[in-house]
Design an enzyme around this catalytic site. Sequence first.
Site, mmCIF file in Angstrom:
data_model
loop_
_atom_site.group_PDB
_atom_site.id
_atom_site.type_symbol
_atom_site.label_atom_id
_atom_site.label_comp_id
_atom_site.label_asym_id
_atom_site.label_seq_id
_atom_site.Cartn_x
_atom_site.Cartn_y
_atom_site.Cartn_z
ATOM 1 N N CYS A 1 -13.320 19.349 -1.096
ATOM 2 C CA CYS A 1 -13.742 20.614 -1.798
ATOM 3 C C CYS A 1 -15.327 20.964 -1.391
ATOM 4 O O CYS A 1 -15.992 20.083 -0.756
ATOM 5 C CB CYS A 1 -13.602 20.255 -3.147
ATOM 6 S SG CYS A 1 -12.019 19.546 -4.073
ATOM 7 N N CYS B 1 -16.616 23.435 -7.025
ATOM 8 C CA CYS B 1 -15.018 23.354 -7.501
ATOM 9 C C CYS B 1 -15.082 22.893 -8.836
ATOM 10 O O CYS B 1 -15.737 21.882 -9.248
ATOM 11 C CB CYS B 1 -14.372 22.475 -6.321
ATOM 12 S SG CYS B 1 -12.383 22.567 -6.741
ATOM 13 N N CYS C 1 -8.873 21.906 -0.551
ATOM 14 C CA CYS C 1 -8.486 22.138 -2.023
ATOM 15 C C CYS C 1 -8.025 23.556 -1.982
ATOM 16 O O CYS C 1 -8.459 24.555 -1.188
ATOM 17 C CB CYS C 1 -9.397 21.927 -2.715
ATOM 18 S SG CYS C 1 -9.644 22.404 -4.487
ATOM 19 N N CYS D 1 -10.554 25.773 -4.514
ATOM 20 C CA CYS D 1 -11.852 26.270 -4.102
ATOM 21 C C CYS D 1 -11.859 26.727 -2.834
ATOM 22 O O CYS D 1 -12.801 27.474 -2.246
ATOM 23 C CB CYS D 1 -12.922 24.986 -4.213
ATOM 24 S SG CYS D 1 -12.818 23.327 -3.104
#
Length: 354
Positions: A37, A41, A68, A71
Amino acid sequence: MTLLAPTRDEMVDAFLKSDGSYDGVFYTAVRTTGIFCIPSCRARKPLPQNVEFFETAREALVSGYRPCMRCRPMESNNAAPEWLRPLLEAIEQDPQQRWRDAELQNLGLEPTRVRRHFQSKYGMTFQAYMRARRLAAAFTQIRAGAEIDDVVFDAGFESHSGFRDAFERVFGCPPGQAEGVGCVTIAWMETPIGPMVAGATETGVCLLEFSDRRMLETQLTRVRDWCGAAAVPGENQYTRELRAQVDAYFAGERRDFTLPLETRGTPFQEKVWAALRTIPYGETWSYADLAKQVGNPAAVRAVAKANGDNRISILIPCHRVIGSDGELTGYGGGLWRKRALLKREGVPGLARGF
Protein backbone atom coordinates in the site's frame (compact mmCIF):
# COMPACT_ATOMS: atom_id res chain seq x y z
CA MET A 1 16.55 1.65 1.21
CA THR A 2 18.79 4.66 0.58
CA LEU A 3 20.23 6.95 3.23
CA LEU A 4 17.67 9.54 2.17
CA ALA A 5 14.77 7.35 3.29
CA PRO A 6 13.07 7.85 6.67
CA THR A 7 13.97 5.48 9.49
CA ARG A 8 11.86 2.38 10.02
CA ASP A 9 10.32 3.90 13.16
CA GLU A 10 9.24 6.97 11.14
CA MET A 11 7.79 4.83 8.38
CA VAL A 12 5.87 2.68 10.85
CA ASP A 13 4.51 5.80 12.54
CA ALA A 14 3.55 7.38 9.20
CA PHE A 15 1.79 4.21 8.03
CA LEU A 16 -0.14 3.75 11.27
CA LYS A 17 -1.29 7.38 11.07
CA SER A 18 -2.11 7.14 7.32
CA ASP A 19 0.15 10.16 6.77
CA GLY A 20 -0.27 11.18 3.12
CA SER A 21 2.85 13.38 3.20
CA TYR A 22 4.90 10.18 2.80
CA ASP A 23 3.02 8.94 -0.28
CA GLY A 24 5.52 8.25 -3.03
CA VAL A 25 8.44 8.22 -0.57
CA PHE A 26 7.99 4.56 0.42
CA TYR A 27 5.56 1.66 0.12
CA THR A 28 4.29 -0.57 2.92
CA ALA A 29 3.96 -4.33 2.40
CA VAL A 30 2.04 -6.61 4.76
CA ARG A 31 3.50 -10.10 5.09
CA THR A 32 0.30 -11.69 6.37
CA THR A 33 -1.83 -10.57 3.42
CA GLY A 34 0.76 -10.30 0.63
CA ILE A 35 -0.49 -6.79 -0.22
CA PHE A 36 1.42 -3.51 -0.51
CA CYS A 37 0.00 0.00 0.00
CA ILE A 38 0.84 3.68 0.04
CA PRO A 39 1.31 5.20 3.53
CA SER A 40 -2.02 7.03 3.45
CA CYS A 41 -4.05 3.87 2.83
CA ARG A 42 -7.09 3.77 5.13
CA ALA A 43 -7.35 0.00 5.26
CA ARG A 44 -7.12 -1.72 8.64
CA LYS A 45 -3.56 -1.51 9.97
CA PRO A 46 -1.50 -4.66 10.61
CA LEU A 47 0.88 -5.24 13.50
CA PRO A 48 4.19 -3.41 12.89
CA GLN A 49 6.15 -6.67 13.05
CA ASN A 50 4.20 -7.91 10.02
CA VAL A 51 5.21 -4.95 7.87
CA GLU A 52 8.18 -4.33 5.59
CA PHE A 53 8.99 -1.28 3.49
CA PHE A 54 10.10 -0.67 -0.09
CA GLU A 55 11.38 2.42 -1.83
CA THR A 56 9.50 1.72 -5.06
CA ALA A 57 6.37 -0.12 -6.12
CA ARG A 58 8.49 -2.22 -8.46
CA GLU A 59 10.54 -3.55 -5.53
CA ALA A 60 7.36 -4.56 -3.73
CA LEU A 61 6.05 -6.31 -6.85
CA VAL A 62 9.22 -8.31 -7.52
CA SER A 63 9.24 -9.31 -3.85
CA GLY A 64 5.93 -11.08 -4.38
CA TYR A 65 3.41 -8.50 -3.12
CA ARG A 66 0.32 -7.45 -5.03
CA PRO A 67 -1.14 -3.89 -5.13
CA CYS A 68 -3.86 -2.97 -2.65
CA MET A 69 -7.24 -2.65 -4.36
CA ARG A 70 -8.24 0.14 -1.97
CA CYS A 71 -5.38 2.65 -2.25
CA ARG A 72 -4.16 1.46 -5.70
CA PRO A 73 -0.44 2.14 -5.16
CA MET A 74 0.42 1.66 -8.83
CA GLU A 75 -1.68 4.72 -9.65
CA SER A 76 -0.84 6.79 -6.58
CA ASN A 77 2.91 7.11 -6.96
CA ASN A 78 4.55 10.36 -8.00
CA ALA A 79 5.34 9.28 -11.54
CA ALA A 80 2.55 9.42 -14.09
CA PRO A 81 0.79 6.05 -14.28
CA GLU A 82 1.56 4.03 -17.37
CA TRP A 83 -2.01 4.25 -18.67
CA LEU A 84 -1.87 8.07 -18.71
CA ARG A 85 1.47 8.50 -20.47
CA PRO A 86 0.14 8.40 -24.06
CA LEU A 87 -2.18 11.29 -23.19
CA LEU A 88 0.56 13.35 -21.53
CA GLU A 89 2.84 12.79 -24.51
CA ALA A 90 0.07 13.88 -26.89
CA ILE A 91 -0.54 17.03 -24.82
CA GLU A 92 3.15 17.95 -24.95
CA GLN A 93 3.20 17.49 -28.72
CA ASP A 94 0.09 19.64 -29.23
CA PRO A 95 -1.03 21.63 -26.14
CA GLN A 96 -3.72 23.37 -28.23
CA GLN A 97 -5.67 20.22 -29.07
CA ARG A 98 -9.17 20.04 -27.60
CA TRP A 99 -9.67 16.78 -25.72
CA ARG A 100 -13.29 15.76 -25.49
CA ASP A 101 -14.54 12.41 -24.20
CA ALA A 102 -14.53 10.94 -27.71
CA GLU A 103 -10.85 11.81 -28.24
CA LEU A 104 -9.93 10.30 -24.88
CA GLN A 105 -11.82 7.12 -25.70
CA ASN A 106 -10.06 6.93 -29.07
CA LEU A 107 -6.80 6.88 -27.13
CA GLY A 108 -8.13 3.98 -25.09
CA LEU A 109 -8.79 6.07 -21.97
CA GLU A 110 -11.85 6.23 -19.75
CA PRO A 111 -12.78 9.96 -19.42
CA THR A 112 -13.96 9.58 -15.83
CA ARG A 113 -10.64 8.03 -14.84
CA VAL A 114 -8.71 10.86 -16.49
CA ARG A 115 -10.79 13.51 -14.72
CA ARG A 116 -10.38 11.77 -11.37
CA HIS A 117 -6.59 11.56 -11.80
CA PHE A 118 -6.16 15.23 -12.69
CA GLN A 119 -8.36 16.34 -9.83
CA SER A 120 -6.35 14.24 -7.39
CA LYS A 121 -2.89 14.95 -8.83
CA TYR A 122 -3.16 18.62 -9.73
CA GLY A 123 -6.16 19.86 -7.80
CA MET A 124 -7.98 20.84 -11.00
CA THR A 125 -10.14 19.16 -13.59
CA PHE A 126 -8.57 17.88 -16.79
CA GLN A 127 -10.38 20.53 -18.82
CA ALA A 128 -9.21 23.27 -16.44
CA TYR A 129 -5.66 21.97 -16.81
CA MET A 130 -5.88 22.02 -20.60
CA ARG A 131 -7.49 25.47 -20.59
CA ALA A 132 -4.63 26.79 -18.45
CA ARG A 133 -2.08 25.24 -20.80
CA ARG A 134 -3.72 26.85 -23.83
CA LEU A 135 -3.92 30.21 -22.10
CA ALA A 136 -0.27 30.04 -21.08
CA ALA A 137 0.70 29.43 -24.71
CA ALA A 138 -1.58 32.25 -25.83
CA PHE A 139 -0.03 34.59 -23.26
CA THR A 140 3.44 33.83 -24.62
CA GLN A 141 2.30 34.54 -28.18
CA ILE A 142 0.72 37.86 -27.23
CA ARG A 143 3.82 38.96 -25.35
CA ALA A 144 5.85 38.06 -28.46
CA GLY A 145 3.74 40.42 -30.56
CA ALA A 146 1.16 38.12 -32.12
CA GLU A 147 -2.21 39.58 -33.05
CA ILE A 148 -4.99 38.70 -30.63
CA ASP A 149 -7.27 37.67 -33.51
CA ASP A 150 -4.72 35.03 -34.54
CA VAL A 151 -4.06 33.84 -30.99
CA VAL A 152 -7.75 33.30 -30.16
CA PHE A 153 -8.22 30.49 -32.64
CA ASP A 154 -4.67 29.12 -32.33
CA ALA A 155 -5.42 28.64 -28.63
CA GLY A 156 -8.44 26.49 -29.46
CA PHE A 157 -11.18 28.95 -28.42
CA GLU A 158 -14.26 29.21 -30.58
CA SER A 159 -15.01 32.88 -29.94
CA HIS A 160 -13.27 36.10 -28.91
CA SER A 161 -15.57 36.54 -25.93
CA GLY A 162 -14.84 33.03 -24.62
CA PHE A 163 -11.12 33.64 -24.98
CA ARG A 164 -11.29 37.05 -23.27
CA ASP A 165 -13.31 35.70 -20.36
CA ALA A 166 -11.00 32.73 -19.80
CA PHE A 167 -7.88 34.87 -20.22
CA GLU A 168 -9.03 37.47 -17.72
CA ARG A 169 -9.99 34.84 -15.12
CA VAL A 170 -6.49 33.38 -15.21
CA PHE A 171 -4.33 36.46 -15.76
CA GLY A 172 -6.41 39.15 -14.10
CA CYS A 173 -6.49 41.43 -17.14
CA PRO A 174 -7.91 41.51 -20.67
CA PRO A 175 -5.72 40.04 -23.45
CA GLY A 176 -4.92 43.50 -24.79
CA GLN A 177 -3.21 44.39 -21.52
CA ALA A 178 -1.12 41.20 -21.30
CA GLU A 179 2.06 43.06 -22.13
CA GLY A 180 1.98 44.61 -18.68
CA VAL A 181 1.56 41.45 -16.60
CA GLY A 182 3.56 38.33 -15.92
CA CYS A 183 2.99 34.61 -15.78
CA VAL A 184 4.26 32.16 -13.16
CA THR A 185 4.89 28.78 -14.78
CA ILE A 186 4.20 25.92 -12.36
CA ALA A 187 5.87 22.53 -12.82
CA TRP A 188 5.94 19.32 -10.80
CA MET A 189 9.19 17.46 -10.13
CA GLU A 190 10.16 14.30 -8.32
CA THR A 191 12.94 14.05 -5.73
CA PRO A 192 14.22 11.18 -3.56
CA ILE A 193 12.36 12.69 -0.59
CA GLY A 194 9.05 13.37 -2.26
CA PRO A 195 7.49 15.45 -5.05
CA MET A 196 7.98 19.21 -5.24
CA VAL A 197 6.15 22.07 -6.93
CA ALA A 198 8.34 24.58 -8.75
CA GLY A 199 7.42 28.04 -9.99
CA ALA A 200 9.30 30.40 -12.28
CA THR A 201 8.63 33.73 -13.92
CA GLU A 202 10.31 34.95 -17.08
CA THR A 203 13.22 36.20 -14.98
CA GLY A 204 13.86 33.45 -12.42
CA VAL A 205 12.71 30.84 -9.92
CA CYS A 206 10.12 32.08 -7.41
CA LEU A 207 8.90 28.84 -5.79
CA LEU A 208 10.15 25.40 -4.79
CA GLU A 209 8.03 23.64 -2.18
CA PHE A 210 7.20 20.06 -1.26
CA SER A 211 3.81 19.27 -2.72
CA ASP A 212 2.40 18.05 0.59
CA ARG A 213 3.34 21.14 2.58
CA ARG A 214 0.27 22.63 4.21
CA MET A 215 1.41 26.15 3.33
CA LEU A 216 1.73 25.41 -0.39
CA GLU A 217 -1.58 27.03 -1.30
CA THR A 218 -0.67 30.09 0.78
CA GLN A 219 2.75 30.28 -0.87
CA LEU A 220 1.19 30.09 -4.34
CA THR A 221 -1.13 32.94 -3.43
CA ARG A 222 1.80 34.98 -2.14
CA VAL A 223 3.74 34.33 -5.33
CA ARG A 224 0.82 35.54 -7.42
CA ASP A 225 0.44 38.62 -5.22
CA TRP A 226 4.12 39.55 -5.12
CA CYS A 227 4.72 38.88 -8.80
CA GLY A 228 1.41 40.32 -9.93
CA ALA A 229 1.01 37.25 -12.10
CA ALA A 230 -1.19 34.21 -12.58
CA ALA A 231 0.10 30.68 -11.98
CA VAL A 232 -0.39 28.27 -14.88
CA PRO A 233 0.96 24.73 -15.41
CA GLY A 234 3.76 24.19 -17.90
CA GLU A 235 7.53 24.46 -18.32
CA ASN A 236 9.93 27.28 -19.11
CA GLN A 237 13.71 27.59 -19.28
CA TYR A 238 14.03 28.07 -15.53
CA THR A 239 11.82 25.15 -14.44
CA ARG A 240 13.73 22.86 -16.78
CA GLU A 241 17.13 24.03 -15.52
CA LEU A 242 15.90 23.90 -11.92
CA ARG A 243 14.92 20.26 -12.36
CA ALA A 244 18.38 19.45 -13.74
CA GLN A 245 20.19 21.26 -10.91
CA VAL A 246 18.02 19.72 -8.17
CA ASP A 247 18.61 16.25 -9.66
CA ALA A 248 22.36 16.93 -9.61
CA TYR A 249 22.16 18.09 -5.99
CA PHE A 250 20.49 14.87 -4.86
CA ALA A 251 22.99 12.86 -6.90
CA GLY A 252 25.82 14.51 -4.95
CA GLU A 253 27.08 16.27 -8.06
CA ARG A 254 26.15 19.86 -7.14
CA ARG A 255 26.56 21.99 -4.03
CA ASP A 256 25.64 25.43 -5.35
CA PHE A 257 22.80 26.63 -7.53
CA THR A 258 23.25 29.15 -10.32
CA LEU A 259 19.67 30.06 -11.15
CA PRO A 260 18.34 33.62 -10.72
CA LEU A 261 15.81 33.83 -7.88
CA GLU A 262 12.70 35.96 -7.47
CA THR A 263 12.38 36.20 -3.69
CA ARG A 264 9.92 39.12 -3.39
CA GLY A 265 9.33 39.61 0.34
CA THR A 266 9.49 42.37 2.92
CA PRO A 267 12.89 44.04 3.35
CA PHE A 268 13.48 42.02 6.53
CA GLN A 269 12.47 38.73 4.90
CA GLU A 270 14.74 39.37 1.95
CA LYS A 271 17.64 40.15 4.29
CA VAL A 272 17.08 36.85 6.11
CA TRP A 273 16.77 34.89 2.87
CA ALA A 274 19.96 36.46 1.56
CA ALA A 275 21.75 35.48 4.78
CA LEU A 276 20.49 31.90 4.44
CA ARG A 277 22.20 31.64 1.07
CA THR A 278 25.56 32.34 2.73
CA ILE A 279 25.39 29.25 4.99
CA PRO A 280 28.00 26.91 3.49
CA TYR A 281 27.05 23.50 2.17
CA GLY A 282 27.58 20.91 4.89
CA GLU A 283 27.29 23.38 7.76
CA THR A 284 24.49 24.57 10.04
CA TRP A 285 23.69 27.78 11.91
CA SER A 286 21.45 28.40 14.87
CA TYR A 287 18.62 30.92 14.71
CA ALA A 288 20.75 33.12 16.96
CA ASP A 289 23.59 32.92 14.42
CA LEU A 290 21.16 33.92 11.70
CA ALA A 291 19.88 36.88 13.75
CA LYS A 292 23.45 38.11 14.25
CA GLN A 293 24.14 37.77 10.54
CA VAL A 294 21.25 40.10 9.68
CA GLY A 295 22.47 42.63 12.25
CA ASN A 296 19.74 42.13 14.86
CA PRO A 297 20.84 39.60 17.54
CA ALA A 298 17.59 40.06 19.49
CA ALA A 299 15.37 39.16 16.55
CA VAL A 300 15.62 35.37 16.94
CA ARG A 301 11.87 34.80 16.69
CA ALA A 302 11.54 37.15 13.74
CA VAL A 303 14.29 35.41 11.78
CA ALA A 304 12.72 32.04 12.62
CA LYS A 305 9.41 33.23 11.14
CA ALA A 306 11.14 34.60 8.02
CA ASN A 307 12.98 31.30 7.74
CA GLY A 308 9.64 29.46 7.78
CA ASP A 309 8.23 31.85 5.17
CA ASN A 310 10.95 30.93 2.67
CA ARG A 311 9.27 29.90 -0.60
CA ILE A 312 12.33 28.48 -2.37
CA SER A 313 13.40 25.36 -0.49
CA ILE A 314 16.88 23.85 -0.93
CA LEU A 315 18.14 26.74 -3.10
CA ILE A 316 17.59 29.06 -0.15
CA PRO A 317 18.76 26.50 2.44
CA CYS A 318 16.47 27.11 5.40
CA HIS A 319 17.06 23.44 6.30
CA ARG A 320 20.56 24.41 7.49
CA VAL A 321 19.18 26.31 10.48
CA ILE A 322 18.84 24.31 13.71
CA GLY A 323 18.26 24.95 17.40
CA SER A 324 21.06 26.38 19.54
CA ASP A 325 21.07 23.09 21.48
CA GLY A 326 21.83 21.14 18.32
CA GLU A 327 18.32 19.77 17.90
CA LEU A 328 16.49 19.75 14.61
CA THR A 329 13.66 22.27 14.80
CA GLY A 330 10.59 22.91 12.66
CA TYR A 331 10.74 22.46 8.90
CA GLY A 332 7.80 22.94 6.54
CA GLY A 333 8.61 19.77 4.63
CA GLY A 334 8.87 17.68 7.82
CA LEU A 335 11.78 17.01 10.16
CA TRP A 336 12.64 13.74 8.43
CA ARG A 337 13.24 15.68 5.21
CA LYS A 338 15.38 18.23 7.05
CA ARG A 339 17.49 15.40 8.42
CA ALA A 340 17.71 13.77 4.97
CA LEU A 341 18.93 17.02 3.39
CA LEU A 342 21.55 17.56 6.08
CA LYS A 343 22.72 13.96 5.73
CA ARG A 344 22.91 14.43 1.99
CA GLU A 345 25.22 17.40 2.61
CA GLY A 346 27.41 15.47 5.02
CA VAL A 347 26.56 17.43 8.17
CA PRO A 348 28.09 15.66 11.21
CA GLY A 349 25.66 13.95 13.57
CA LEU A 350 23.89 16.37 15.87
CA ALA A 351 23.29 16.07 19.59
CA ARG A 352 19.76 14.86 18.91
CA GLY A 353 17.60 14.17 15.92
CA PHE A 354 20.22 12.26 13.88
